[in-house]
Design a protein around this motif. Structure first.
Motif, PDB file in Angstrom:
ATOM      1  N   ALA A   6      19.021  -2.284   9.053  1.00 18.92           N
ATOM      2  CA  ALA A   6      18.373  -1.046   8.603  1.00 18.92           C
ATOM      3  C   ALA A   6      18.442   0.010   9.705  1.00 18.92           C
ATOM      4  CB  ALA A   6      16.926  -1.329   8.220  1.00 18.92           C
ATOM      5  N   VAL A   7      18.359  -0.450  10.960  1.00 20.93           N
ATOM      6  CA  VAL A   7      18.461   0.476  12.100  1.00 20.93           C
ATOM      7  C   VAL A   7      19.871   1.075  12.140  1.00 20.93           C
ATOM      8  CG1 VAL A   7      18.504   0.609  14.634  1.00 20.93           C
ATOM      9  CG2 VAL A   7      16.639  -0.597  13.476  1.00 20.93           C
ATOM     10  N   GLN A   8      20.864   0.167  12.019  1.00 19.58           N
ATOM     11  CA  GLN A   8      22.266   0.639  12.052  1.00 19.58           C
ATOM     12  C   GLN A   8      22.535   1.640  10.934  1.00 19.58           C
ATOM     13  OE1 GLN A   8      24.754  -2.821  11.834  1.00 19.58           O
ATOM     14  NE2 GLN A   8      24.064  -3.552  13.838  1.00 19.58           N
ATOM     15  N   GLU A   9      21.930   1.384   9.781  1.00 20.06           N
ATOM     16  CA  GLU A   9      22.168   2.269   8.633  1.00 20.06           C
ATOM     17  C   GLU A   9      21.260   3.503   8.673  1.00 20.06           C
ATOM     18  OE1 GLU A   9      21.549  -0.435   5.426  1.00 20.06           O
ATOM     19  OE2 GLU A   9      23.389  -1.559   5.877  1.00 20.06           O
ATOM     20  N   GLY A  10      20.434   3.594   9.713  1.00 15.74           N
ATOM     21  CA  GLY A  10      19.586   4.773   9.891  1.00 15.74           C
ATOM     22  C   GLY A  10      18.357   4.781   9.010  1.00 15.74           C
ATOM     23  N   ARG A  11      18.008   3.620   8.400  1.00 17.56           N
ATOM     24  CA  ARG A  11      16.846   3.580   7.523  1.00 17.56           C
ATOM     25  C   ARG A  11      15.574   3.183   8.270  1.00 17.56           C
ATOM     26  NH1 ARG A  11      17.159  -0.389   4.367  1.00 17.56           N
ATOM     27  NH2 ARG A  11      19.133  -1.299   5.039  1.00 17.56           N
ATOM     28  N   PHE A  12      15.730   2.759   9.514  1.00 13.59           N
ATOM     29  CA  PHE A  12      14.566   2.347  10.305  1.00 13.59           C
ATOM     30  C   PHE A  12      14.757   2.872  11.724  1.00 13.59           C
ATOM     31  CE2 PHE A  12      11.522  -0.641  12.179  1.00 13.59           C
ATOM     32  CZ  PHE A  12      10.557  -0.722  11.167  1.00 13.59           C
ATOM     33  N   ARG A  13      13.708   3.417  12.295  1.00 14.69           N
ATOM     34  CA  ARG A  13      13.825   4.044  13.619  1.00 14.69           C
ATOM     35  C   ARG A  13      14.137   3.000  14.687  1.00 14.69           C
ATOM     36  NH1 ARG A  13      11.774   9.293  14.468  1.00 14.69           N
ATOM     37  NH2 ARG A  13      11.860   8.776  16.698  1.00 14.69           N
ATOM     38  N   GLU A  14      15.178   3.307  15.469  1.00 18.86           N
ATOM     39  CA  GLU A  14      15.614   2.361  16.498  1.00 18.86           C
ATOM     40  C   GLU A  14      14.534   2.184  17.572  1.00 18.86           C
ATOM     41  OE1 GLU A  14      19.213   3.508  18.385  1.00 18.86           O
ATOM     42  OE2 GLU A  14      19.580   1.498  19.179  1.00 18.86           O
ATOM     43  N   MET A  66       0.821  -1.226   0.000  1.00 24.89           N
ATOM     44  CA  MET A  66       0.000   0.000   0.000  1.00 24.89           C
ATOM     45  C   MET A  66       0.845   1.261   0.000  1.00 24.89           C
ATOM     46  SD  MET A  66      -3.028  -0.602   2.677  1.00 24.89           S
ATOM     47  CE  MET A  66      -3.681  -2.213   2.929  1.00 24.89           C
ATOM     48  N   GLN A  67       0.297   2.275  -0.665  1.00 26.97           N
ATOM     49  CA  GLN A  67       0.955   3.584  -0.609  1.00 26.97           C
ATOM     50  C   GLN A  67       0.778   4.144   0.788  1.00 26.97           C
ATOM     51  OE1 GLN A  67      -0.811   5.955  -3.654  1.00 26.97           O
ATOM     52  NE2 GLN A  67       0.692   5.288  -5.171  1.00 26.97           N
ATOM     53  N   GLU A  68       1.666   5.064   1.152  1.00 27.14           N
ATOM     54  CA  GLU A  68       1.664   5.571   2.522  1.00 27.14           C
ATOM     55  C   GLU A  68       0.318   6.179   2.915  1.00 27.14           C
ATOM     56  OE1 GLU A  68       4.766   8.321   3.459  1.00 27.14           O
ATOM     57  OE2 GLU A  68       3.855   8.770   5.394  1.00 27.14           O
ATOM     58  N   THR A  69      -0.242   7.013   2.023  1.00 31.93           N
ATOM     59  CA  THR A  69      -1.497   7.698   2.375  1.00 31.93           C
ATOM     60  C   THR A  69      -2.640   6.710   2.541  1.00 31.93           C
ATOM     61  OG1 THR A  69      -1.759   8.101   0.021  1.00 31.93           O
ATOM     62  CG2 THR A  69      -0.992   9.956   1.353  1.00 31.93           C
ATOM     63  N   MET A 121       5.214   7.070   9.167  1.00 28.38           N
ATOM     64  CA  MET A 121       4.294   6.039   9.663  1.00 28.38           C
ATOM     65  C   MET A 121       4.888   5.334  10.882  1.00 28.38           C
ATOM     66  SD  MET A 121       1.415   4.563   9.344  1.00 28.38           S
ATOM     67  CE  MET A 121       0.784   4.980   7.744  1.00 28.38           C
ATOM     68  N   GLN A 122       6.241   5.211  10.888  1.00 27.60           N
ATOM     69  CA  GLN A 122       6.897   4.590  12.053  1.00 27.60           C
ATOM     70  C   GLN A 122       6.615   5.412  13.309  1.00 27.60           C
ATOM     71  OE1 GLN A 122      11.107   3.703  11.292  1.00 27.60           O
ATOM     72  NE2 GLN A 122      10.592   3.302   9.153  1.00 27.60           N
ATOM     73  N   ILE A 123       6.705   6.750  13.144  1.00 28.84           N
ATOM     74  CA  ILE A 123       6.452   7.634  14.299  1.00 28.84           C
ATOM     75  C   ILE A 123       4.990   7.517  14.742  1.00 28.84           C
ATOM     76  CG2 ILE A 123       6.425  10.041  15.089  1.00 28.84           C
ATOM     77  CD1 ILE A 123       8.661  10.573  13.034  1.00 28.84           C
ATOM     78  N   ASP A 124       4.091   7.550  13.768  1.00 26.81           N
ATOM     79  CA  ASP A 124       2.659   7.479  14.097  1.00 26.81           C
ATOM     80  C   ASP A 124       2.330   6.191  14.840  1.00 26.81           C
ATOM     81  OD1 ASP A 124       2.322   9.883  12.869  1.00 26.81           O
ATOM     82  OD2 ASP A 124       1.497   9.062  10.995  1.00 26.81           O
ATOM     83  N   LEU A 125       2.868   5.090  14.333  1.00 28.60           N
ATOM     84  CA  LEU A 125       2.570   3.799  14.960  1.00 28.60           C
ATOM     85  C   LEU A 125       3.220   3.688  16.336  1.00 28.60           C
ATOM     86  CD1 LEU A 125       2.700   1.251  12.003  1.00 28.60           C
ATOM     87  CD2 LEU A 125       0.740   1.768  13.429  1.00 28.60           C
ATOM     88  N   LEU A 126       4.429   4.254  16.445  1.00 28.43           N
ATOM     89  CA  LEU A 126       5.131   4.245  17.731  1.00 28.43           C
ATOM     90  C   LEU A 126       4.259   4.905  18.798  1.00 28.43           C
ATOM     91  CD1 LEU A 126       7.745   3.697  19.321  1.00 28.43           C
ATOM     92  CD2 LEU A 126       8.582   5.924  18.583  1.00 28.43           C
ATOM     93  N   ARG A 127       3.654   6.014  18.393  1.00 29.15           N
ATOM     94  CA  ARG A 127       2.799   6.744  19.328  1.00 29.15           C
ATOM     95  C   ARG A 127       1.585   5.889  19.721  1.00 29.15           C
ATOM     96  NH1 ARG A 127       1.843  11.714  16.587  1.00 29.15           N
ATOM     97  NH2 ARG A 127       3.933  12.339  17.196  1.00 29.15           N
ATOM     98  N   VAL A 128       1.018   5.230  18.744  1.00 28.64           N
ATOM     99  CA  VAL A 128      -0.165   4.392  19.026  1.00 28.64           C
ATOM    100  C   VAL A 128       0.198   3.273  20.008  1.00 28.64           C
ATOM    101  CG1 VAL A 128      -1.870   2.826  18.011  1.00 28.64           C
ATOM    102  CG2 VAL A 128      -1.176   4.862  16.766  1.00 28.64           C
ATOM    103  N   ILE A 129       1.351   2.651  19.778  1.00 30.25           N
ATOM    104  CA  ILE A 129       1.752   1.529  20.643  1.00 30.25           C
ATOM    105  C   ILE A 129       1.980   2.030  22.077  1.00 30.25           C
ATOM    106  CG2 ILE A 129       3.504  -0.265  21.028  1.00 30.25           C
ATOM    107  CD1 ILE A 129       4.015  -0.122  17.936  1.00 30.25           C
ATOM    108  N   SER A 142       7.024   3.956   5.935  1.00 25.35           N
ATOM    109  CA  SER A 142       7.799   5.208   5.881  1.00 25.35           C
ATOM    110  C   SER A 142       8.193   5.646   7.296  1.00 25.35           C
ATOM    111  CB  SER A 142       6.940   6.296   5.240  1.00 25.35           C
ATOM    112  OG  SER A 142       5.891   6.627   6.122  1.00 25.35           O
ATOM    113  N   PRO A 143       9.214   6.512   7.402  1.00 28.39           N
ATOM    114  CA  PRO A 143       9.600   7.018   8.729  1.00 28.39           C
ATOM    115  C   PRO A 143       8.443   7.721   9.440  1.00 28.39           C
ATOM    116  CG  PRO A 143      11.290   7.522   7.109  1.00 28.39           C
ATOM    117  CD  PRO A 143      10.139   6.965   6.359  1.00 28.39           C
TER     118      PRO A 143
END
Lengths: 186, 451
Positions: free
Chosen positions: B292-300, B205-208, B253-261, B250-251
């Motif tokens: 991906a985390v080490q390379e900064g592509r995924f939020r730790e 799915m697209q991000e939106t 969406m990672q933030i949004d989901l982090l908040r939900v969790i 996407s980064p």
């Protein structure tokens, strides 16, 4: 069982005691309600004699019998006094094909017990009638039955045959009725 | 006769075939005939039979050869050998080769009856064995996950334990390994089992769209939002949300989901008021998220939040012992679905399937079996039925340069031609001088030279 529309023909092949034919005829009428007429005697089937085995090939006799038609008798019982065999078996007391038109009944091995001593006339007649009725069952597409008190039970030897009463079980009677109706005899 | 058997009479002699045919028919069995071993195998391939009565002496393929073939390819079928007097040795040979019994012809009618009774008893015992084996097979299944390999048994042991907690789970493993099945099993064993299980493929799915699907939206929140709609994070309330391919989000969406969790609250798109949500999150990925985390592509922080418990589902090539079990499972499944009576795979085909590398894992195996069953013309799948599976390249071999490949090939040809340079040059299709130059360039040496 009543109102028969056809007959069963009993054909002596070679020399066969008349009494045996009469007993078979009576028992057919008693159990099936269909008249069984004794027809004219035909020659002993010398063409089917196998010199090597000293026996008569039932399949050959059957083929010859099937090629003949008898007015009013869609099913015929051929009674012989010779030792019958089919290629795989040492001997057979009778032979009929599932839903076929003719059956063979041999008296040859029925007149003695396991030790070879002759049996009574009464026992011989009962055996002949049971074999004939069993083969008639096959002519009306009734298969072997598990009930050892039923004529359609497969007799592995004469002792087993003697134990079987002169009767079809409840289920085989129903099968037989259906077969007789389908064959147009009722 | 107690039970109806499916019988095939195999004999080149018509009279014998027909005698037995009529005899078995009168006994109430379902009977077919074959005039040769080849015809019998052809019929066996199309229809299952309980017992074959086989004459030992037949032209082309004799009874013993047919017995061996039957036992190899259709071991469920019993075989009774019919032989003439005087060939007791072959009868013994037949029994050793797996015949159920033998008959010396001509035989008494009661002998035949005894043999049939014996075969019927054997079949009843085999049915019971199959029933018990079926129960044992259940042990190797966990919900719909199949495997008896130790790695799978470890996962089966972990699932109930993991199910008891409400922590987030990250399931890793290659595509097609069955990560969603593991997630479903965890859900089914958890206290949330009566709640919904919703699976969303984040990679598809697209991000939106993903945002709208997860959080829901208010009427008129964006173009096309004609109705207010609840998001899956709300709909899944009381159940388990499975986010497949979480590594693709996407980064933002990672933030949004982090908040939900963390907060267990969501805000629908276009709204301001937060709504309480109650779900368990299970995610999966085929990527190496820690890298991906080490390379900064995924939020730790997000990675640690979704990865409280981690489970790894191994690729099929690391549990090849499960392939026969899986093959049988999919065979049963697709035989039922397609109503084609395909119920066997030859040993040769199984060895091929075990050798194959299965880059698409269990899903690829399932597709392969489905395709083979649909296209199969018989009851058995043969090696040829899997010819659509492409030959494998060696997975472990690192990529090589053209120079390395050329060097190895020239060296191989030189060894093959015993270092006869003229001959090797001919094979390689180059002239002798060029080959000498290449030998020098690649520093290739005769074994004696290097000594």
């Amino acid at each position: 069982m009543a109102n028969p529309k056809g007959l069963i023909g009993i054909i002596p092949m070679g020399t066969v005691p008349k009494h045996a034919l009469e007993v078979i005829s009576d028992r057919i009428f008693d159990l099936l309600g269909i008249p069984a007429h004794i027809l004219n005697r035909v020659e002993n089937p010398s063409y089917a004699f196998d010199r090597k085995r000293g026996q008569y090939d039932a399949a050959q006799i059957m083929t010859a019998a099937e090629s003949m038609t008898w007015h009013d008798c869609p099913k015929t019982i051929w009674v012989l006094n010779v030792d019958l065999y089919i290629p795989i078996f040492t001997h057979v007391f009778g032979e009929a094909r599932d839903g076929g038109s003719c059956a063979l009944v041999s008296l040859y091995r029925l007149d003695s017990d396991a030790e070879g001593s002759p049996v009574s006339e009464e026992k011989l007649m009962a055996r002949a009638a049971k074999v004939a009725l069993h083969e008639i069952g096959h002519l009306f597409s009734v298969p072997h039955c598990t009930d050892y008190r039923c004529i359609m039970h497969f007799s592995t030897n004469l002792d087993v045959l003697d134990e079987i009463p002169m009767a079809f079980c409840h289920y085989c009677t129903a099968y037989l009725e259906e077969g007789v109706r389908r064959a147009g005899l009722r | 006769m107690d039970e109806k058997l499916r019988i095939m009479v195999v004999d080149d002699e018509k009279i014998v075939r027909e005698s037995l045919y009529h005899w078995f028919r009168k006994a109430g069995h379902v009977v077919d005939m074959a005039a040769s071993g080849f015809e019998a195998l052809d019929k066996l391939d199309k229809t299952p039979f309980d017992v074959l009565f086989v004459d030992i002496k037949m032209p082309g393929m004799n009874g013993l050869e047919l017995l061996a073939k039957t036992k190899e390819e259709y071991p469920d079928a019993s075989v009774v050998i019919i032989t003439a007097y005087g060939s007791i040795e072959s009868a013994v040979q037949a029994m050793k080769a797996g015949a159920s019994d033998y008959l010396l012809k001509p035989f008494k009618p009661d002998q035949m009856a005894l043999v049939l009774e014996k075969v019927a008893i054997q079949r009843r015992q085999e049915d019971r064995y199959r029933y018990v084996k079926g129960l044992l097979d259940e042990v190797t299944r966990f919900d719909n996950i199949i495997g008896q390999a130790p790695v799978m048994q470890e996962i089966f042991d972990l699932i109930p334990e993991v199910a008891q907690s409400d922590s987030t789970v990250l399931i890793t493993g290659e595509t097609g390994t069955g990560k969603e099945l593991v997630a479903k099993a965890i859900h089914a064993k958890s206290l949330r089992a009566n709640g919904p299980f919703i699976a969303i493929n984040c990679g598809a799915m697209q991000e939106t769209l993903l945002e709208s699907e997860l959080f829901g939206h208010q009427k008129g929140a964006f173009t096309g939002a004609e109705q207010a709609r609840k998001g899956f994070l709300e709909v899944v309330s009381g159940g388990t949300l499975f986010l497949d391919e979480i590594g693709e989000i996407s980064p933002k969406m990672q933030i949004d989901l982090l908040r939900v969790i963390q907060e267990k609250k969501i805000i629908r798109i276009g709204e301001r008021e937060p709504i309480d949500v109650d779900f368990r999150l299970i995610s999966s990925t085929c990527r190496e998220l820690d890298k991906a985390v080490q390379e900064g592509r995924f939020r730790e922080d997000f990675f640690y939040r979704i990865n409280v418990i981690s489970l790894h589902v191994p690729p099929l090539r690391e549990r090849k012992e499960d392939i026969p079990l899986l093959v049988q499972h999919f065979l049963n499944k697709y035989s039922q679905e397609t109503t084609k009576q395909v119920n066997r795979v030859t040993d040769e085909a199984i060895s091929f399937l075990k050798r194959y590398d299965w880059p698409g894992n269990v899903r690829e195996l399932e597709n392969a079996i489905e395709r083979a069953v649909v296209l199969s013309k018989g009851r058995t799948l043969h090696l040829e039925d899997f010819s659509f599976l492409k030959p494998q390249k060696t997975r472990s071999a690192p990529p090589r340069t053209l120079r390395e490949i050329q060097k190895d090939y020239i060296h191989e040809i030189l060894i093959q031609e015993s270092w006869n340079v003229t001959q090797a040059a001919k094979v390689l299709g180059i002239n002798r001088v060029t080959l000498h130059k290449m030998i020098k360039r690649y520093n290739l040496q005769k074994p004696s030279d290097s000594n």
